[in-house]
Design a protein around this motif. Structure first.
Motif, PDB file in Angstrom:
ATOM      1  N   HIS A 232       6.704 -12.724  -4.633  1.00 10.58           N
ATOM      2  CA  HIS A 232       6.279 -11.912  -3.497  1.00 10.58           C
ATOM      3  C   HIS A 232       6.385 -10.417  -3.798  1.00 10.58           C
ATOM      4  CE1 HIS A 232       6.884 -15.630  -1.000  1.00 10.58           C
ATOM      5  NE2 HIS A 232       5.694 -15.209  -0.601  1.00 10.58           N
ATOM      6  N   LEU A 233       7.426 -10.036  -4.511  1.00 10.93           N
ATOM      7  CA  LEU A 233       7.597  -8.636  -4.888  1.00 10.93           C
ATOM      8  C   LEU A 233       6.456  -8.186  -5.798  1.00 10.93           C
ATOM      9  CD1 LEU A 233       9.224  -6.013  -4.927  1.00 10.93           C
ATOM     10  CD2 LEU A 233      10.541  -6.968  -6.848  1.00 10.93           C
ATOM     11  N   ASP A 234       6.126  -8.992  -6.799  1.00  8.85           N
ATOM     12  CA  ASP A 234       5.035  -8.653  -7.716  1.00  8.85           C
ATOM     13  C   ASP A 234       3.705  -8.534  -6.978  1.00  8.85           C
ATOM     14  OD1 ASP A 234       6.803  -8.593  -9.838  1.00  8.85           O
ATOM     15  OD2 ASP A 234       6.302 -10.625 -10.530  1.00  8.85           O
ATOM     16  N   ALA A 235       3.459  -9.443  -6.036  1.00  2.16           N
ATOM     17  CA  ALA A 235       2.207  -9.403  -5.272  1.00  2.16           C
ATOM     18  C   ALA A 235       2.117  -8.120  -4.450  1.00  2.16           C
ATOM     19  CB  ALA A 235       2.099 -10.623  -4.362  1.00  2.16           C
ATOM     20  N   ALA A 236       3.218  -7.732  -3.808  1.00  3.98           N
ATOM     21  CA  ALA A 236       3.221  -6.507  -3.008  1.00  3.98           C
ATOM     22  C   ALA A 236       3.026  -5.278  -3.887  1.00  3.98           C
ATOM     23  CB  ALA A 236       4.523  -6.398  -2.216  1.00  3.98           C
ATOM     24  N   ILE A 237       3.689  -5.241  -5.025  1.00  3.65           N
ATOM     25  CA  ILE A 237       3.540  -4.103  -5.940  1.00  3.65           C
ATOM     26  C   ILE A 237       2.124  -4.021  -6.479  1.00  3.65           C
ATOM     27  CG2 ILE A 237       4.249  -3.213  -8.198  1.00  3.65           C
ATOM     28  CD1 ILE A 237       7.098  -4.177  -7.481  1.00  3.65           C
ATOM     29  N   ASN A 238       1.541  -5.146  -6.834  1.00  3.11           N
ATOM     30  CA  ASN A 238       0.162  -5.146  -7.330  1.00  3.11           C
ATOM     31  C   ASN A 238      -0.806  -4.648  -6.268  1.00  3.11           C
ATOM     32  OD1 ASN A 238       0.826  -6.041  -9.888  1.00  3.11           O
ATOM     33  ND2 ASN A 238       0.557  -8.189  -9.367  1.00  3.11           N
ATOM     34  N   GLU A 239      -0.593  -5.039  -5.020  1.00  2.61           N
ATOM     35  CA  GLU A 239      -1.458  -4.583  -3.934  1.00  2.61           C
ATOM     36  C   GLU A 239      -1.281  -3.077  -3.712  1.00  2.61           C
ATOM     37  OE1 GLU A 239      -4.434  -5.040  -1.048  1.00  2.61           O
ATOM     38  OE2 GLU A 239      -3.757  -6.394  -2.606  1.00  2.61           O
ATOM     39  N   LEU A 240      -0.052  -2.605  -3.789  1.00  3.33           N
ATOM     40  CA  LEU A 240       0.196  -1.166  -3.668  1.00  3.33           C
ATOM     41  C   LEU A 240      -0.513  -0.395  -4.782  1.00  3.33           C
ATOM     42  CD1 LEU A 240       3.963  -0.780  -2.716  1.00  3.33           C
ATOM     43  CD2 LEU A 240       2.035   0.313  -1.597  1.00  3.33           C
ATOM     44  N   ARG A 241      -0.442  -0.898  -5.987  1.00  2.00           N
ATOM     45  CA  ARG A 241      -1.119  -0.234  -7.118  1.00  2.00           C
ATOM     46  C   ARG A 241      -2.630  -0.232  -6.914  1.00  2.00           C
ATOM     47  NH1 ARG A 241       2.782  -2.868 -11.486  1.00  2.00           N
ATOM     48  NH2 ARG A 241       4.303  -1.189 -11.576  1.00  2.00           N
ATOM     49  N   SER A 242      -3.166  -1.341  -6.467  1.00  2.00           N
ATOM     50  CA  SER A 242      -4.598  -1.440  -6.212  1.00  2.00           C
ATOM     51  C   SER A 242      -5.028  -0.431  -5.151  1.00  2.00           C
ATOM     52  CB  SER A 242      -4.941  -2.861  -5.768  1.00  2.00           C
ATOM     53  OG  SER A 242      -6.260  -2.938  -5.313  1.00  2.00           O
ATOM     54  N   TYR A 243      -4.242  -0.333  -4.103  1.00  2.00           N
ATOM     55  CA  TYR A 243      -4.513   0.595  -3.011  1.00  2.00           C
ATOM     56  C   TYR A 243      -4.462   2.035  -3.523  1.00  2.00           C
ATOM     57  CZ  TYR A 243      -3.877   2.850   1.544  1.00  2.00           C
ATOM     58  OH  TYR A 243      -4.006   3.645   2.645  1.00  2.00           O
ATOM     59  N   ALA A 244      -3.428   2.358  -4.311  1.00  2.00           N
ATOM     60  CA  ALA A 244      -3.274   3.711  -4.846  1.00  2.00           C
ATOM     61  C   ALA A 244      -4.410   4.064  -5.803  1.00  2.00           C
ATOM     62  CB  ALA A 244      -1.931   3.841  -5.549  1.00  2.00           C
ATOM     63  N   GLU A 245      -4.817   3.117  -6.638  1.00  2.00           N
ATOM     64  CA  GLU A 245      -5.919   3.362  -7.569  1.00  2.00           C
ATOM     65  C   GLU A 245      -7.229   3.600  -6.822  1.00  2.00           C
ATOM     66  OE1 GLU A 245      -5.957   0.043 -10.274  1.00  2.00           O
ATOM     67  OE2 GLU A 245      -4.011   0.618 -11.126  1.00  2.00           O
ATOM     68  N   ALA A 246      -7.476   2.817  -5.790  1.00  2.00           N
ATOM     69  CA  ALA A 246      -8.691   2.998  -4.993  1.00  2.00           C
ATOM     70  C   ALA A 246      -8.683   4.361  -4.299  1.00  2.00           C
ATOM     71  CB  ALA A 246      -8.822   1.883  -3.962  1.00  2.00           C
ATOM     72  N   ALA A 247      -7.536   4.764  -3.810  1.00  2.00           N
ATOM     73  CA  ALA A 247      -7.434   6.066  -3.148  1.00  2.00           C
ATOM     74  C   ALA A 247      -7.618   7.203  -4.148  1.00  2.00           C
ATOM     75  CB  ALA A 247      -6.090   6.193  -2.442  1.00  2.00           C
ATOM     76  N   SER A 248      -7.029   7.069  -5.324  1.00  2.00           N
ATOM     77  CA  SER A 248      -7.133   8.112  -6.345  1.00  2.00           C
ATOM     78  C   SER A 248      -8.542   8.264  -6.883  1.00  2.00           C
ATOM     79  CB  SER A 248      -6.188   7.808  -7.513  1.00  2.00           C
ATOM     80  OG  SER A 248      -4.861   7.894  -7.104  1.00  2.00           O
ATOM     81  N   SER A 249      -9.236   7.158  -7.023  1.00  2.00           N
ATOM     82  CA  SER A 249     -10.585   7.195  -7.596  1.00  2.00           C
ATOM     83  C   SER A 249     -11.648   7.535  -6.561  1.00  2.00           C
ATOM     84  CB  SER A 249     -10.918   5.851  -8.237  1.00  2.00           C
ATOM     85  OG  SER A 249     -11.088   4.858  -7.239  1.00  2.00           O
ATOM     86  N   GLY A 250     -11.244   7.615  -5.309  1.00  2.00           N
ATOM     87  CA  GLY A 250     -12.221   7.894  -4.256  1.00  2.00           C
ATOM     88  C   GLY A 250     -12.906   6.641  -3.758  1.00  2.00           C
ATOM     89  N   GLY A 251     -12.448   5.478  -4.209  1.00  2.00           N
ATOM     90  CA  GLY A 251     -13.033   4.217  -3.792  1.00  2.00           C
ATOM     91  C   GLY A 251     -12.693   3.836  -2.361  1.00  2.00           C
ATOM     92  N   ILE A 252     -11.695   4.506  -1.814  1.00  2.00           N
ATOM     93  CA  ILE A 252     -11.313   4.270  -0.434  1.00  2.00           C
ATOM     94  C   ILE A 252     -10.853   5.608   0.143  1.00  2.00           C
ATOM     95  CG2 ILE A 252      -8.941   3.644  -0.988  1.00  2.00           C
ATOM     96  CD1 ILE A 252      -9.032   1.622   1.292  1.00  2.00           C
ATOM     97  N   GLU A 253     -11.308   5.896   1.311  1.00  2.00           N
ATOM     98  CA  GLU A 253     -10.926   7.143   1.957  1.00  2.00           C
ATOM     99  C   GLU A 253      -9.756   6.876   2.896  1.00  2.00           C
ATOM    100  OE1 GLU A 253     -12.883  10.491   4.896  1.00  2.00           O
ATOM    101  OE2 GLU A 253     -14.180   9.080   3.873  1.00  2.00           O
ATOM    102  N   ILE A 254      -8.724   7.692   2.778  1.00  2.00           N
ATOM    103  CA  ILE A 254      -7.543   7.545   3.623  1.00  2.00           C
ATOM    104  C   ILE A 254      -7.600   8.612   4.709  1.00  2.00           C
ATOM    105  CG2 ILE A 254      -5.019   7.603   3.692  1.00  2.00           C
ATOM    106  CD1 ILE A 254      -5.063   6.753   0.756  1.00  2.00           C
ATOM    107  N   PRO A 255      -7.420   8.225   5.967  1.00  2.00           N
ATOM    108  CA  PRO A 255      -7.435   9.220   7.039  1.00  2.00           C
ATOM    109  C   PRO A 255      -6.375  10.301   6.800  1.00  2.00           C
ATOM    110  CG  PRO A 255      -7.481   7.004   7.953  1.00  2.00           C
ATOM    111  CD  PRO A 255      -7.224   6.873   6.479  1.00  2.00           C
TER     112      PRO A 255
END
Length: 60
Positions: A31-54
């Motif tokens: 469960h810890l690995d899954a949460a960390i992987n999702e956090l990394r995915s979210y951060a990468e999308a935000a950094s690359s502009g793939g997702i806009e954060i309010p």
């Protein structure tokens, strides 16, 4: 932020919250690995502009 962007952002946050909740309910490495992987995915999308954060959710 468009409606589509808000919807995508909401989906990412909901997915992340579910993984964190799963870890809190059953704290194990899987469960810890899954949460960390999702956090990394979210951060990468935000950094690359793939997702806009309010703006109100961006720490300054």
């Amino acid at each position: 932020m468009s409606k589509v962007d808000r919807l995508e952002w909401s989906r990412k946050v909901a997915s992340l919250n579910e993984l964190i909740k799963g870890f809190q309910e059953n704290p194990n490495q899987e469960h810890l690995d899954a949460a960390i992987n999702e956090l990394r995915s979210y951060a990468e999308a935000a950094s690359s502009g793939g997702i806009e954060i309010p703006q109100r959710f961006i720490a300054k």
